[in-house]
Motif scaffolding. Structure first.
Motif, PDB file in Angstrom:
ATOM      1  N   ARG A 128     -59.473 -32.243  21.459  1.00 53.65           N
ATOM      2  CA  ARG A 128     -59.833 -30.849  21.825  1.00 53.65           C
ATOM      3  C   ARG A 128     -58.763 -29.673  21.055  1.00 53.65           C
ATOM      4  NH1 ARG A 128     -64.864 -28.051  23.032  1.00 53.65           N
ATOM      5  NH2 ARG A 128     -65.402 -26.531  21.628  1.00 53.65           N
ATOM      6  N   ARG A 129     -58.333 -28.735  20.142  1.00 55.12           N
ATOM      7  CA  ARG A 129     -57.580 -28.240  19.985  1.00 55.12           C
ATOM      8  C   ARG A 129     -58.071 -26.579  20.443  1.00 55.12           C
ATOM      9  NH1 ARG A 129     -52.418 -27.532  16.902  1.00 55.12           N
ATOM     10  NH2 ARG A 129     -51.248 -25.763  16.550  1.00 55.12           N
ATOM     11  N   ARG A 130     -57.112 -25.872  21.040  1.00 57.53           N
ATOM     12  CA  ARG A 130     -58.126 -24.386  21.199  1.00 57.53           C
ATOM     13  C   ARG A 130     -56.288 -23.822  20.594  1.00 57.53           C
ATOM     14  NH1 ARG A 130     -62.476 -23.247  25.599  1.00 57.53           N
ATOM     15  NH2 ARG A 130     -64.407 -24.579  24.551  1.00 57.53           N
ATOM     16  N   THR A 131     -55.523 -22.772  19.965  1.00 56.95           N
ATOM     17  CA  THR A 131     -55.023 -22.146  19.825  1.00 56.95           C
ATOM     18  C   THR A 131     -55.263 -19.822  20.019  1.00 56.95           C
ATOM     19  OG1 THR A 131     -54.164 -23.253  18.330  1.00 56.95           O
ATOM     20  CG2 THR A 131     -53.254 -21.526  18.455  1.00 56.95           C
ATOM     21  N   PHE A 132     -54.946 -19.419  20.696  1.00 52.59           N
ATOM     22  CA  PHE A 132     -55.052 -18.367  20.904  1.00 52.59           C
ATOM     23  C   PHE A 132     -54.118 -17.690  20.598  1.00 52.59           C
ATOM     24  CE2 PHE A 132     -59.833 -19.600  22.840  1.00 52.59           C
ATOM     25  CZ  PHE A 132     -58.581 -20.282  23.503  1.00 52.59           C
ATOM     26  N   LEU A 133     -53.653 -16.207  20.086  1.00 54.17           N
ATOM     27  CA  LEU A 133     -53.207 -14.851  19.508  1.00 54.17           C
ATOM     28  C   LEU A 133     -53.718 -14.751  20.700  1.00 54.17           C
ATOM     29  CD1 LEU A 133     -52.061 -14.398  15.858  1.00 54.17           C
ATOM     30  CD2 LEU A 133     -50.376 -15.314  17.836  1.00 54.17           C
ATOM     31  N   SER A 134     -52.976 -14.148  21.258  1.00 54.46           N
ATOM     32  CA  SER A 134     -53.214 -13.265  22.734  1.00 54.46           C
ATOM     33  C   SER A 134     -51.475 -12.606  23.788  1.00 54.46           C
ATOM     34  CB  SER A 134     -53.836 -13.488  23.203  1.00 54.46           C
ATOM     35  OG  SER A 134     -54.315 -15.008  24.012  1.00 54.46           O
ATOM     36  N   GLY A 135     -52.353 -12.217  24.962  1.00 60.01           N
ATOM     37  CA  GLY A 135     -50.853 -11.484  26.176  1.00 60.01           C
ATOM     38  C   GLY A 135     -51.898 -10.390  27.459  1.00 60.01           C
ATOM     39  N   PHE A 187     -54.431 -12.701  27.934  1.00 62.23           N
ATOM     40  CA  PHE A 187     -53.573 -12.695  26.984  1.00 62.23           C
ATOM     41  C   PHE A 187     -53.803 -11.818  26.087  1.00 62.23           C
ATOM     42  CE2 PHE A 187     -51.630 -16.441  28.923  1.00 62.23           C
ATOM     43  CZ  PHE A 187     -50.862 -16.069  29.264  1.00 62.23           C
ATOM     44  N   LYS A 188     -55.082 -11.920  24.975  1.00 58.75           N
ATOM     45  CA  LYS A 188     -55.247 -10.817  24.095  1.00 58.75           C
ATOM     46  C   LYS A 188     -55.835  -9.355  24.693  1.00 58.75           C
ATOM     47  CE  LYS A 188     -58.645 -13.856  21.838  1.00 58.75           C
ATOM     48  NZ  LYS A 188     -58.398 -15.233  21.668  1.00 58.75           N
ATOM     49  N   HIS A 189     -55.890  -9.536  25.642  1.00 56.74           N
ATOM     50  CA  HIS A 189     -55.972  -8.121  26.024  1.00 56.74           C
ATOM     51  C   HIS A 189     -54.373  -7.123  25.261  1.00 56.74           C
ATOM     52  CE1 HIS A 189     -56.339  -3.854  28.832  1.00 56.74           C
ATOM     53  NE2 HIS A 189     -55.872  -4.582  29.673  1.00 56.74           N
ATOM     54  N   VAL A 190     -53.066  -7.489  26.641  1.00 55.84           N
ATOM     55  CA  VAL A 190     -51.486  -7.494  26.025  1.00 55.84           C
ATOM     56  C   VAL A 190     -51.350  -7.284  24.621  1.00 55.84           C
ATOM     57  CG1 VAL A 190     -49.428  -8.690  26.301  1.00 55.84           C
ATOM     58  CG2 VAL A 190     -50.968  -8.103  28.612  1.00 55.84           C
ATOM     59  N   ASN A 191     -51.641  -8.084  24.236  1.00 57.15           N
ATOM     60  CA  ASN A 191     -51.799  -8.261  22.456  1.00 57.15           C
ATOM     61  C   ASN A 191     -52.381  -6.937  22.241  1.00 57.15           C
ATOM     62  OD1 ASN A 191     -49.813 -10.263  22.718  1.00 57.15           O
ATOM     63  ND2 ASN A 191     -51.713 -11.467  21.349  1.00 57.15           N
ATOM     64  N   ASP A 192     -53.482  -6.628  22.007  1.00 59.01           N
ATOM     65  CA  ASP A 192     -54.180  -5.594  21.493  1.00 59.01           C
ATOM     66  C   ASP A 192     -53.759  -4.124  21.954  1.00 59.01           C
ATOM     67  OD1 ASP A 192     -56.213  -7.272  21.112  1.00 59.01           O
ATOM     68  OD2 ASP A 192     -57.355  -7.455  22.208  1.00 59.01           O
ATOM     69  N   THR A 193     -53.473  -4.054  23.211  1.00 57.80           N
ATOM     70  CA  THR A 193     -52.639  -2.685  24.030  1.00 57.80           C
ATOM     71  C   THR A 193     -51.403  -2.194  23.733  1.00 57.80           C
ATOM     72  OG1 THR A 193     -52.798  -4.359  26.176  1.00 57.80           O
ATOM     73  CG2 THR A 193     -55.084  -2.034  25.978  1.00 57.80           C
ATOM     74  N   ASN A 194     -50.507  -3.435  23.298  1.00 53.39           N
ATOM     75  CA  ASN A 194     -49.266  -3.643  22.885  1.00 53.39           C
ATOM     76  C   ASN A 194     -48.813  -3.564  24.362  1.00 53.39           C
ATOM     77  OD1 ASN A 194     -47.599  -3.314  21.071  1.00 53.39           O
ATOM     78  ND2 ASN A 194     -46.551  -1.259  21.019  1.00 53.39           N
ATOM     79  N   ALA A 195     -49.292  -4.300  25.301  1.00 46.17           N
ATOM     80  CA  ALA A 195     -48.411  -4.525  26.475  1.00 46.17           C
ATOM     81  C   ALA A 195     -46.442  -4.384  26.188  1.00 46.17           C
ATOM     82  CB  ALA A 195     -49.115  -4.770  26.900  1.00 46.17           C
ATOM     83  N   LEU A 196     -46.335  -5.500  25.668  1.00 48.73           N
ATOM     84  CA  LEU A 196     -44.608  -5.922  25.480  1.00 48.73           C
ATOM     85  C   LEU A 196     -44.131  -5.439  24.138  1.00 48.73           C
ATOM     86  CD1 LEU A 196     -46.005  -9.440  26.495  1.00 48.73           C
ATOM     87  CD2 LEU A 196     -44.580  -8.094  27.784  1.00 48.73           C
ATOM     88  N   ASP A 197     -44.351  -4.229  23.099  1.00 54.61           N
ATOM     89  CA  ASP A 197     -43.593  -3.393  22.510  1.00 54.61           C
ATOM     90  C   ASP A 197     -43.491  -4.094  21.670  1.00 54.61           C
ATOM     91  OD1 ASP A 197     -41.870  -1.165  22.343  1.00 54.61           O
ATOM     92  OD2 ASP A 197     -39.939  -2.603  22.407  1.00 54.61           O
ATOM     93  N   GLY A 198     -44.586  -4.652  21.060  1.00 55.25           N
ATOM     94  CA  GLY A 198     -44.636  -5.047  19.595  1.00 55.25           C
ATOM     95  C   GLY A 198     -44.405  -6.714  20.136  1.00 55.25           C
ATOM     96  N   TRP A 199     -44.022  -6.908  20.917  1.00 56.19           N
ATOM     97  CA  TRP A 199     -43.849  -8.568  20.969  1.00 56.19           C
ATOM     98  C   TRP A 199     -45.436  -8.887  21.317  1.00 56.19           C
ATOM     99  CZ3 TRP A 199     -40.553 -12.557  20.788  1.00 56.19           C
ATOM    100  CH2 TRP A 199     -39.240 -12.164  20.675  1.00 56.19           C
ATOM    101  N   LYS A 200     -45.803 -10.854  20.914  1.00 58.92           N
ATOM    102  CA  LYS A 200     -47.722 -10.834  20.852  1.00 58.92           C
ATOM    103  C   LYS A 200     -47.614 -12.249  21.384  1.00 58.92           C
ATOM    104  CE  LYS A 200     -49.528  -7.546  18.383  1.00 58.92           C
ATOM    105  NZ  LYS A 200     -50.687  -6.838  18.571  1.00 58.92           N
ATOM    106  N   ILE A 201     -48.207 -12.625  22.644  1.00 62.10           N
ATOM    107  CA  ILE A 201     -48.448 -14.092  22.698  1.00 62.10           C
ATOM    108  C   ILE A 201     -49.330 -14.718  21.975  1.00 62.10           C
ATOM    109  CG2 ILE A 201     -48.532 -15.422  24.872  1.00 62.10           C
ATOM    110  CD1 ILE A 201     -48.550 -12.208  26.539  1.00 62.10           C
ATOM    111  N   LYS A 202     -48.899 -15.987  21.544  1.00 59.78           N
ATOM    112  CA  LYS A 202     -49.399 -17.083  20.907  1.00 59.78           C
ATOM    113  C   LYS A 202     -49.961 -18.765  22.188  1.00 59.78           C
ATOM    114  CE  LYS A 202     -49.450 -20.635  17.924  1.00 59.78           C
ATOM    115  NZ  LYS A 202     -48.735 -21.068  16.946  1.00 59.78           N
ATOM    116  N   PHE A 203     -51.419 -18.462  22.775  1.00 65.96           N
ATOM    117  CA  PHE A 203     -50.924 -19.751  23.350  1.00 65.96           C
ATOM    118  C   PHE A 203     -52.233 -20.648  23.417  1.00 65.96           C
ATOM    119  CE2 PHE A 203     -54.387 -19.403  27.229  1.00 65.96           C
ATOM    120  CZ  PHE A 203     -53.863 -20.833  27.711  1.00 65.96           C
ATOM    121  N   VAL A 204     -52.045 -22.062  23.401  1.00 68.31           N
ATOM    122  CA  VAL A 204     -52.191 -23.194  22.498  1.00 68.31           C
ATOM    123  C   VAL A 204     -52.354 -23.881  24.118  1.00 68.31           C
ATOM    124  CG1 VAL A 204     -51.787 -24.950  21.211  1.00 68.31           C
ATOM    125  CG2 VAL A 204     -50.319 -22.762  20.966  1.00 68.31           C
TER     126      VAL A 204
END
Length: 403
Positions: free
Chosen positions: A2-9, A64-81
């Motif tokens: 089973r696979r789960r893929t997340f975009l987040s941080g 990870f989603k919180h970091v992505n949503d709040t732009n905590a990494l200056d525009g960088w996103k974390i993709k979590f697989v």
């Protein structure tokens, strides 16, 4: 599988604006400079004997989603697989290979399991894959340059419990109840080392089996030894069963336990008997008035409303936060965005607040991340309060050779 893929941080500490980001090398593994995306992965037990451990991974994803949503990494996103490994070390290795070869991950982030993480180390060394925040407590995790564990050795935690029992509670007779497996043996090792260093003797030291529900003989021995404090290293269910037995037999000793039992689920098992219990913890209380802890509570409640808000989830969130903090440092360093550069900057992390952890430090040749613990006490009404601030682990145990 089973696979789960997340975009987040995650990590409230990472929400400050960054002074700049490092130049990404075109084609660096796991780095997409065009979309400003870094891909990380983890193995997690969706099936197998402990599927509830997936709570750790969902909390990491929420981070990870919180970091992505709040732009905590200056525009960088974390993709979590993530992929299910059934909590089987051999499958953990297969999952990691798949993450590397198919998903081209930059690093493992918050992979779940002690034996599972240890099993992956040889392959990680082969391909140069950083392992950031493996959620486990094996000695091997502290001795590899690519591995950055946040969790402490249980022996250090037991020593912190004992130190507080002696110096904070003024106890002269302290007993240890320890689970008869690596968790409990690690705790016993730290307990015994500090007893020896202080030239003291334990009131009692009694092993119990993981599935123990009747602590009558254990509590009677402790009562006969006139123990003033009992330190128990085992599960939430073990602690609750021991407290119920102590109440039934009239034992009035004070109780102490490890960080992962300072959780609302323990209150469900023990009820008011948990009131007053002390916990040595490398994590802040889950109900603390702290920005990072509040971000954990709010984000998990929003993203995974069926998951409990407790120390278990905060553990997963904090290990994910470790990758976020390391990547934030890498972006700010001006170094190429490579796996090797991530390892280099992780070894410069000093006295950082990471999720629910404090004073996290890594050095070259010394990957003991959490170096301090506080003391938490269960409060009437079901809450937990920090009653002693974070202090370094007793040196006699922290600096001893792990075995």
């Amino acid at each position: 599988m089973r696979r789960r893929t997340f975009l987040s941080g995650c990590a409230a500490a990472a929400t400050i604006a960054l002074p700049g980001w490092a130049r990404a090398q075109q084609g660096a593994v796991g780095i997409d400079a065009a979309s400003k995306t870094v891909t990380v992965g983890a193995f997690t037990p969706v099936t197998g004997p402990v599927p509830f451990y997936a709570i750790l991974t969902r909390a990491a994803d929420a981070c990870f989603k919180h970091v992505n949503d709040t732009n905590a990494l200056d525009g960088w996103k974390i993709k979590f697989v993530t992929y299910d490994d059934g909590y089987e070390p051999a499958r953990s290795v297969a999952v990691t290979r798949r993450l590397v070869e198919e998903d081209k991950i930059f690093a493992l982030a918050a992979p779940v399991g002690t034996a599972q993480s240890v099993a992956v180390i040889p392959y990680a060394k082969e391909v140069g894959l950083p392992m950031i925040g493996p959620i486990g407590g094996a000695t091997a995790l502290f001795s590899e340059r690519l591995v950055f564990p946040l969790l402490p050795d249980y022996g250090w935690s037991a020593a912190s419990n004992l130190d507080y029992a002696i110096n904070g509670l003024n106890a002269s007779r302290v007993a240890l109840l320890w689970e008869n497996d690596e968790l409990g043996r690690s705790a016993k090792r730290g307990f015994d080392l500090l007893m020896q260093a202080r030239q003291l003797q334990s009131a009692e030291s009694i092993p119990f089996e993981v599935r123990s529900t009747d602590f009558t003989p254990h509590v009677r021995r402790i009562a006969n030894a006139k123990a003033e404090v009992v330190i128990l290293f085992g599960s939430n269910a073990n602690l609750a069963a021991a407290l119920k037995t102590a109440d039934r037999l009239g034992l009035k000793a004070k109780w102490m336990a490890p960080f992962f039992t300072a959780d609302p689920t323990t209150y469900k098992l023990a009820g008011k008997l948990l009131d007053g219990t002390y916990f040595s913890s490398w994590l802040m209380p889950v109900d603390a008035d702290d920005a990072a802890i509040k971000a954990y509570r709010d984000t998990v409640a929003k993203r995974y409303p069926n998951d409990p808000i407790g120390v278990f989830g905060l553990n997963g969130w904090s290990n994910a936060s470790l990758f976020v903090e390391g990547f934030r440092m890498l972006l700010a360093s001006g170094k190429p965005l490579t796996r090797a550069s991530l390892v280099d900057v992780m070894e410069t992390m000093t006295n950082r607040a990471v999720g629910g952890a404090r004073e996290v430090t890594f050095k070259a040749g010394d990957h003991r991340g959490a170096r301090q613990e506080g003391i938490i006490q269960a409060q009437s009404g079901g809450g937990f309060k920090l009653v002693r601030g974070f202090e370094p682990y007793p040196a006699a145990v922290f600096d001893a050779k792990l075995s």
